[in-house]
Design an enzyme around this catalytic site. Structure first.
Site, PDB file in Angstrom:
ATOM      1  N   HIS A  29       0.839  -1.203   0.000  1.00  0.00           N
ATOM      2  CA  HIS A  29       0.000   0.000   0.000  1.00  0.00           C
ATOM      3  C   HIS A  29       0.873   1.252   0.000  1.00  0.00           C
ATOM      4  O   HIS A  29       0.581   2.232  -0.702  1.00  0.00           O
ATOM      5  CB  HIS A  29      -0.905  -0.047   1.231  1.00  0.00           C
ATOM      6  CG  HIS A  29      -1.691   1.205   1.474  1.00  0.00           C
ATOM      7  ND1 HIS A  29      -1.304   2.157   2.392  1.00  0.00           N
ATOM      8  CD2 HIS A  29      -2.837   1.672   0.918  1.00  0.00           C
ATOM      9  CE1 HIS A  29      -2.177   3.144   2.399  1.00  0.00           C
ATOM     10  NE2 HIS A  29      -3.116   2.882   1.516  1.00  0.00           N
ATOM     11  N   GLU A  31       2.213   1.829  -3.445  1.00  0.00           N
ATOM     12  CA  GLU A  31       1.176   2.400  -4.320  1.00  0.00           C
ATOM     13  C   GLU A  31       1.121   3.926  -4.166  1.00  0.00           C
ATOM     14  O   GLU A  31       1.069   4.666  -5.156  1.00  0.00           O
ATOM     15  CB  GLU A  31      -0.185   1.790  -3.982  1.00  0.00           C
ATOM     16  CG  GLU A  31      -1.350   2.413  -4.728  1.00  0.00           C
ATOM     17  CD  GLU A  31      -2.579   2.593  -3.845  1.00  0.00           C
ATOM     18  OE1 GLU A  31      -3.182   3.676  -3.899  1.00  0.00           O
ATOM     19  OE2 GLU A  31      -2.923   1.651  -3.103  1.00  0.00           O
ATOM     20  N   HIS A  32       1.141   4.403  -2.923  1.00  0.00           N
ATOM     21  CA  HIS A  32       1.120   5.846  -2.676  1.00  0.00           C
ATOM     22  C   HIS A  32       2.317   6.537  -3.321  1.00  0.00           C
ATOM     23  O   HIS A  32       2.183   7.598  -3.932  1.00  0.00           O
ATOM     24  CB  HIS A  32       1.141   6.122  -1.166  1.00  0.00           C
ATOM     25  CG  HIS A  32      -0.204   6.119  -0.534  1.00  0.00           C
ATOM     26  ND1 HIS A  32      -0.662   7.151   0.244  1.00  0.00           N
ATOM     27  CD2 HIS A  32      -1.209   5.205  -0.571  1.00  0.00           C
ATOM     28  CE1 HIS A  32      -1.887   6.872   0.674  1.00  0.00           C
ATOM     29  NE2 HIS A  32      -2.237   5.694   0.190  1.00  0.00           N
ATOM     30  N   GLU A  69      -3.859   8.247   7.912  1.00  0.00           N
ATOM     31  CA  GLU A  69      -4.891   7.408   7.281  1.00  0.00           C
ATOM     32  C   GLU A  69      -5.223   6.212   8.169  1.00  0.00           C
ATOM     33  O   GLU A  69      -6.396   5.866   8.362  1.00  0.00           O
ATOM     34  CB  GLU A  69      -4.386   6.933   5.916  1.00  0.00           C
ATOM     35  CG  GLU A  69      -5.370   6.087   5.145  1.00  0.00           C
ATOM     36  CD  GLU A  69      -4.802   5.619   3.807  1.00  0.00           C
ATOM     37  OE1 GLU A  69      -5.185   4.515   3.375  1.00  0.00           O
ATOM     38  OE2 GLU A  69      -3.989   6.337   3.206  1.00  0.00           O
TER      39      GLU A  69
END
Length: 427
Positions: free
Chosen positions: A66, A69-70, A142
């Site tokens: 993840h 991906e960012h 987040e």
């Protein structure tokens, strides 16, 4: 370039494997204005322990897929990737799941330019100590935000309760502690392993010409220097059969309790069409059992134990499988009790042929409607392809199912020894 004609669906799929191993699929849809493209890698949150053939075994922090991906949206020239798509009339996004990471865009114009942007930014990583450290704070916020989200907590609470060892139980974003150990070197190591073209797939669907798309991708990939890479092995700890926790409870301010029941399965050894068939059979079974037109649903609704947000789903790979059912309820313990009682009655009698026929027609209708959605086609095709199955085989599999298949699956799967329950209730 090769093609497969699915005559009954009136669809033709074009495909080619590039010299560097990238699989490219194009599904032209005559008369469609919108084109949807996904550039996906078979790399998800559970892939934290792996080995490339001929190299050493590697373990990496939770949440790194993840995180990666960012960071892929960071460009050396400082220009925001989203703005590059926007000025070309496209909408772009990305997401990470347990099994894959997907970069995408949709557009009605300048498809060639947008496709070039998609290929180039995903294949041009830019990580520095400074931009990695900055991202830790963003993703940390987040993670904290989702800790206050009741729907998120009840879902992940169920995965934590069911699974003791499988990384499925870990939030896709990881934890604040795990992402704090990520460095640009670990990002590059994971990128170089999992973002090699031989582990990736490009899927384009919409108003496009397959030959034009293939020629563009060939030209784009030939300009990039990729060396051959060996096979990737993924390692998972042996998962115990038993659930880890029968009842998992979290307290958050909610207007009504949330409750999810999960039935756990462990490694099944199934791949390809066999896995696809089991998944379709189980989802059909759950529809017959708990769909909003069933007697069981109506009974629980009349008792005011469920509302119209009640639902069920099933997910499975070679390494795991689970069904979940639930939603908001006034009394989680009573809902669990009543679900078990009512489901036991259905298990004892089985489904009728008439009920099966209606549910099957509904499933087939939903599948055929999906063929009008470029987004649904792209995501379902990619997910199935990474599991060595074919999205376009779903119709013949559905048509081969019998009521006996579904009743056998009902008896096999509804094993209360494998039950875990996750609830979110007010303090």
């Amino acid at each position: 370039m090769e093609s497969i004609r699915y005559e009954r669906l009136q669809e033709t799929l074009y495909f080619e494997t590039m010299d560097n191993g990238l699989q490219v699929y194009v599904l032209p849809k005559e008369g469609f204005q919108k084109t949807y493209a996904t550039f996906a890698t078979k790399y998800g949150s559970v892939d934290n322990h792996f080995q490339v053939e001929g190299q050493e075994e590697v373990k990496v922090p939770d949440g790194i897929a993840h995180f990666l991906e960012h960071k892929m949206f960071e460009e050396p020239d400082g220009v925001d990737v989203f703005s590059k798509f926007s000025v070309k009339g496209a909408s772009a996004n990305a997401f990470t799941s347990f099994e894959q990471t997907v970069y995408l865009f949709s557009a009605t114009e300048q498809i060639e330019d947008n496709l070039e942007t998609l290929l180039n930014y995903v294949q041009n990583p830019y990580f520095t100590k400074e931009n990695v450290d900055k991202e830790k704070g963003i993703i940390g916020q987040e993670i904290q935000m989702y800790q206050d989200n009741a729907d998120w907590r009840v879902y992940y609470g169920l995965l934590e309760a069911m699974y003791q060892k499988n990384p499925l139980r870990i939030d896709i974003a990881g934890t604040i502690e795990s992402i704090s150990t990520i460095t640009k070197d670990t990002l590059y190591e994971c990128y170089n392993t999992f973002y090699h073209p031989s582990n990736m797939m490009l899927f384009v669907v919409g108003g496009v010409d397959p030959a034009t798309v293939m020629e563009q991708v060939r030209s784009n990939q030939k300009a990039k220097d990729y060396q051959p890479q060996g096979a990737i092995s993924r390692f998972f700890e042996e998962e115990p059969v038993a659930v880890g926790e029968a009842w998992h409870e979290v307290r958050l301010p909610v207007s009504e309790p949330k409750c999810l029941l999960g039935l756990k399965e462990v490694k099944n050894g199934l791949t390809g069409e066999a896995l696809q068939r089991r998944t379709l059979t189980t989802k059909l079974m759950l529809d017959l059992l708990l769909g909003n037109s069933t007697q069981l649903y109506q009974t629980l609704y009349d008792e005011e134990l469920i509302s119209d947000d009640f639902g069920s789903d099933y997910s499975s790979t070679t390494e795991y499988g689970y069904s979940m059912m639930g939603g908001d309820t006034r009394d989680p313990k009573l809902l669990v009790k009543r679900l078990q009682e009512e489901i036991n009655k259905v298990v004892a009698t089985g489904f009728s042929q008439d009920a099966f026929d209606r549910a099957l027609r509904k499933k087939i209708g939903g599948y055929l409607r999906m063929l009008n959605s470029p987004e649904s086609i792209a995501h379902e095709f990619t997910r199935n392809r990474f599991r060595d199955s074919d999205f376009f085989d779903i119709l013949p599999i559905y048509e081969s199912l019998t009521v006996e298949d579904v009743n056998a699956r009902l008896r096999e799967h509804m094993n209360w020894d494998q039950l875990a329950v996750s609830v979110v209730v007010s303090p």
